[in-house]
Design a protein around this motif. Structure first.
Motif, PDB file in Angstrom:
ATOM      1  N   GLN A   8       0.834  -1.179   0.000  1.00 54.12           N
ATOM      2  CA  GLN A   8       0.000   0.000   0.000  1.00 54.12           C
ATOM      3  C   GLN A   8       0.875   1.238   0.000  1.00 54.12           C
ATOM      4  OE1 GLN A   8      -2.359  -0.495   3.578  1.00 54.12           O
ATOM      5  NE2 GLN A   8      -4.060  -1.084   2.294  1.00 54.12           N
ATOM      6  N   ALA A   9       0.426   2.293  -0.668  1.00 51.24           N
ATOM      7  CA  ALA A   9       1.215   3.512  -0.690  1.00 51.24           C
ATOM      8  C   ALA A   9       0.403   4.729  -0.321  1.00 51.24           C
ATOM      9  CB  ALA A   9       1.835   3.705  -2.065  1.00 51.24           C
ATOM     10  N   ASP A  10      -0.922   4.651  -0.304  1.00 47.67           N
ATOM     11  CA  ASP A  10      -1.758   5.804  -0.003  1.00 47.67           C
ATOM     12  C   ASP A  10      -1.807   6.000   1.503  1.00 47.67           C
ATOM     13  OD1 ASP A  10      -4.936   6.857  -1.374  1.00 47.67           O
ATOM     14  OD2 ASP A  10      -3.790   7.684   0.290  1.00 47.67           O
ATOM     15  N   VAL A  65       7.864  -1.448  -9.908  1.00 46.47           N
ATOM     16  CA  VAL A  65       9.053  -0.588  -9.918  1.00 46.47           C
ATOM     17  C   VAL A  65       8.596   0.849 -10.157  1.00 46.47           C
ATOM     18  CG1 VAL A  65      11.223  -0.051 -11.082  1.00 46.47           C
ATOM     19  CG2 VAL A  65      10.508  -2.445 -10.806  1.00 46.47           C
ATOM     20  N   PRO A  66       8.937   1.783  -9.278  1.00 44.03           N
ATOM     21  CA  PRO A  66       8.583   3.185  -9.525  1.00 44.03           C
ATOM     22  C   PRO A  66       9.340   3.720 -10.733  1.00 44.03           C
ATOM     23  CG  PRO A  66       9.253   2.822  -7.234  1.00 44.03           C
ATOM     24  CD  PRO A  66       9.642   1.607  -7.999  1.00 44.03           C
ATOM     25  N   ASP A  67       8.658   4.507 -11.543  1.00 46.70           N
ATOM     26  CA  ASP A  67       9.344   5.195 -12.630  1.00 46.70           C
ATOM     27  C   ASP A  67       9.017   6.683 -12.548  1.00 46.70           C
ATOM     28  OD1 ASP A  67       6.705   4.949 -13.363  1.00 46.70           O
ATOM     29  OD2 ASP A  67       7.115   4.741 -15.487  1.00 46.70           O
ATOM     30  N   GLY A 237      10.782   7.980  -3.233  1.00 40.32           N
ATOM     31  CA  GLY A 237      11.339   8.725  -2.112  1.00 40.32           C
ATOM     32  C   GLY A 237      10.584   8.568  -0.810  1.00 40.32           C
ATOM     33  N   LYS A 238       9.483   7.838  -0.821  1.00 35.14           N
ATOM     34  CA  LYS A 238       8.699   7.609   0.392  1.00 35.14           C
ATOM     35  C   LYS A 238       8.758   6.129   0.761  1.00 35.14           C
ATOM     36  CE  LYS A 238       5.408  11.323  -0.656  1.00 35.14           C
ATOM     37  NZ  LYS A 238       3.984  11.670  -0.856  1.00 35.14           N
ATOM     38  N   PRO A 239       8.501   5.794   2.013  1.00 31.12           N
ATOM     39  CA  PRO A 239       8.503   4.374   2.385  1.00 31.12           C
ATOM     40  C   PRO A 239       7.410   3.603   1.649  1.00 31.12           C
ATOM     41  CG  PRO A 239       8.579   5.779   4.337  1.00 31.12           C
ATOM     42  CD  PRO A 239       8.271   6.683   3.170  1.00 31.12           C
ATOM     43  N   TRP A 240       7.684   2.352   1.377  1.00 32.71           N
ATOM     44  CA  TRP A 240       6.642   1.448   0.926  1.00 32.71           C
ATOM     45  C   TRP A 240       5.695   1.185   2.093  1.00 32.71           C
ATOM     46  CZ3 TRP A 240       6.400   0.244  -4.107  1.00 32.71           C
ATOM     47  CH2 TRP A 240       7.577   0.286  -4.874  1.00 32.71           C
ATOM     48  N   ARG A 241       4.408   1.087   1.813  1.00 35.83           N
ATOM     49  CA  ARG A 241       3.447   0.709   2.846  1.00 35.83           C
ATOM     50  C   ARG A 241       2.978  -0.718   2.577  1.00 35.83           C
ATOM     51  NH1 ARG A 241       1.494   4.247   6.310  1.00 35.83           N
ATOM     52  NH2 ARG A 241      -0.438   3.075   6.579  1.00 35.83           N
ATOM     53  N   VAL A 242       3.155  -1.569   3.563  1.00 36.98           N
ATOM     54  CA  VAL A 242       2.789  -2.972   3.440  1.00 36.98           C
ATOM     55  C   VAL A 242       1.690  -3.268   4.451  1.00 36.98           C
ATOM     56  CG1 VAL A 242       3.599  -5.355   3.622  1.00 36.98           C
ATOM     57  CG2 VAL A 242       5.084  -3.597   2.648  1.00 36.98           C
ATOM     58  N   GLY A 243       0.534  -3.639   3.966  1.00 38.35           N
ATOM     59  CA  GLY A 243      -0.599  -3.923   4.839  1.00 38.35           C
ATOM     60  C   GLY A 243      -0.636  -5.387   5.233  1.00 38.35           C
ATOM     61  N   MET A 257       2.561  -1.329   7.683  1.00 34.89           N
ATOM     62  CA  MET A 257       3.915  -0.963   8.089  1.00 34.89           C
ATOM     63  C   MET A 257       4.574  -0.148   6.990  1.00 34.89           C
ATOM     64  SD  MET A 257       5.396  -4.450   9.840  1.00 34.89           S
ATOM     65  CE  MET A 257       4.658  -5.583   8.667  1.00 34.89           C
ATOM     66  N   GLU A 258       5.412   0.790   7.373  1.00 41.30           N
ATOM     67  CA  GLU A 258       6.201   1.562   6.424  1.00 41.30           C
ATOM     68  C   GLU A 258       7.619   0.997   6.405  1.00 41.30           C
ATOM     69  OE1 GLU A 258       5.992   5.709   7.325  1.00 41.30           O
ATOM     70  OE2 GLU A 258       3.971   5.909   6.468  1.00 41.30           O
TER      71      GLU A 258
END
Length: 362
Positions: A8-10, A65-67, A237-243, A257-258
């Protein structure tokens, strides 16, 4: 086997709830969250992701992968394809369902002769031997003989008889798996023995996919494979969010978790591949001591920096039961632990209490 970990990223709680509701129809039927959700909050709408999904290891694997610009997308997708090719290669070696796999060839030669296996398979076998000793026998990959009597495929569920389980248990013995690193061989000493690497092979396969991306210069990525999530770097540039799904209420997230830099969240659960027979809940995490599904712990989620620290331990802790959770956590301070217990409560290590951001009830 997996509790269903979702990337999750939001950062919006309301948005997380909306995405969860949309995903609910999939949760009950599939051993994964359907996809990585919208990668950014509204203010980051201009940023994007390169992503692909493929069925592997009996589940769905997502690579993200972020682009930063559209021109990067074709090259990133090629890199993702290479990662999938590497994971498919290893799956072919370790699957017990393929006659040409190293695992199947070992079973065919059981009691007859050692079999030369690929270095990657050899390493997984050595890991399994170490974990068998560390877990007091709770993880035993020679349970493959017992697994033959079970089927958790929807519509084709099968339960072995007590007599069949007893006969198969006589073939469960890690001491009769002989691994020779110098010769590159492995030998099951008794005819009828078989391996099941399902509890210990997935993370190394996912790690190989992530390593392929990194070898191609990709520093930021996430791989989600049926509830096991590996991350590298950051999400723009931000943490990954893992639900983390709640093992006691699988239709809900317990929290998120971030994670940033490197990390893994591994999970095991009793409800993805399961069914009810004569009022009894039966699932595919089998106790190698009894040949029957584990009891007492519905699911376990583990967070660590390295896969070596958590690989196989989710299933092993389900086998060992409630009493083993505190002991494991005390001996492994760098691993965050969450477990859903059969009385409906949750057990969280101190580190998990600090890291897990609870999702408010809808």
């Amino acid at each position: 086997m997996k509790t269903g970990i979702r990337a999750q990223a939001d950062s919006s709680v309301d948005a997380r709830r909306r995405r969860l509701v949309l995903a609910l129809p999939l949760l009950g039927a599939l051993p994964y969250m359907s996809a990585v959700a919208a990668p950014h909050a509204a203010g980051d709408a201009g940023l994007s992701m390169a992503r692909k999904s493929l069925a592997l290891m009996g589940t769905r694997v997502d690579v993200v992968v972020p682009d930063s610009k559209a021109s990067e997308l074709p090259e990133l997708l090629q890199c993702i394809d290479a990662a999938f090719m590497r994971m498919q290669q290893l799956e072919r070696l370790m699957s017990r369902y393929r006659e040409d796999s190293d695992v199947a060839r070992m079973a065919a030669a059981a009691g007859v002769k050692p079999v030369r296996v690929a270095p990657e398979v050899l390493e997984v076998l050595l890991q399994a031997q170490r974990l068998h000793a560390q877990s007091g026998g709770a993880l035993d990959i020679t349970i493959g003989a017992v697994n033959k009597g079970w089927s958790f495929e929807p519509g084709r569920e099968q339960v072995p008889s007590d007599a069949d389980v007893k006969r198969a248990l006589a073939l469960v013995n890690m001491r009769q798996l002989v691994v020779d690193p110098k010769m590159g061989t492995a030998f099951l000493q008794r005819p009828g023995m078989a391996l099941d690497l399902g509890g210990i092979a997935k993370l190394p396969i996912l790690q190989a996919g992530l390593q392929t991306l990194q070898d191609k210069g990709i520093a930021n990525a996430l791989i989600n494979g049926g509830g096991d999530v590996l991350i590298a770097g950051s999400n723009h540039g931000k943490p990954w969010r893992v639900g983390v799904r709640d093992p006691n209420a699988p239709q809900q997230l317990l929290g998120a978790m971030e994670l940033q830099g490197r990390g893994v969240v591994a999970s095991s659960g009793d409800y993805e591949r399961s069914f009810v027979r004569n009022g009894r809940h039966l699932h595919h995490v089998l106790d190698p001591r009894t040949g029957w599904p584990t009891q007492g712990v519905h699911g376990v989620a583990l967070r660590a920096d390295r896969i070596e620290d958590v690989n196989g331990w989710g299933a092993a802790l389900m086998v060992r039961g409630n009493a083993a959770l505190a002991e494991f956590s005390a001996r492994n301070a760098g691993i965050d632990v969450m477990a859903g217990l059969s009385d409906g409560s949750h057990w969280l290590s101190a580190g998990m209490e600090l890291r897990l951001q609870r999702v408010p009830a809808a």
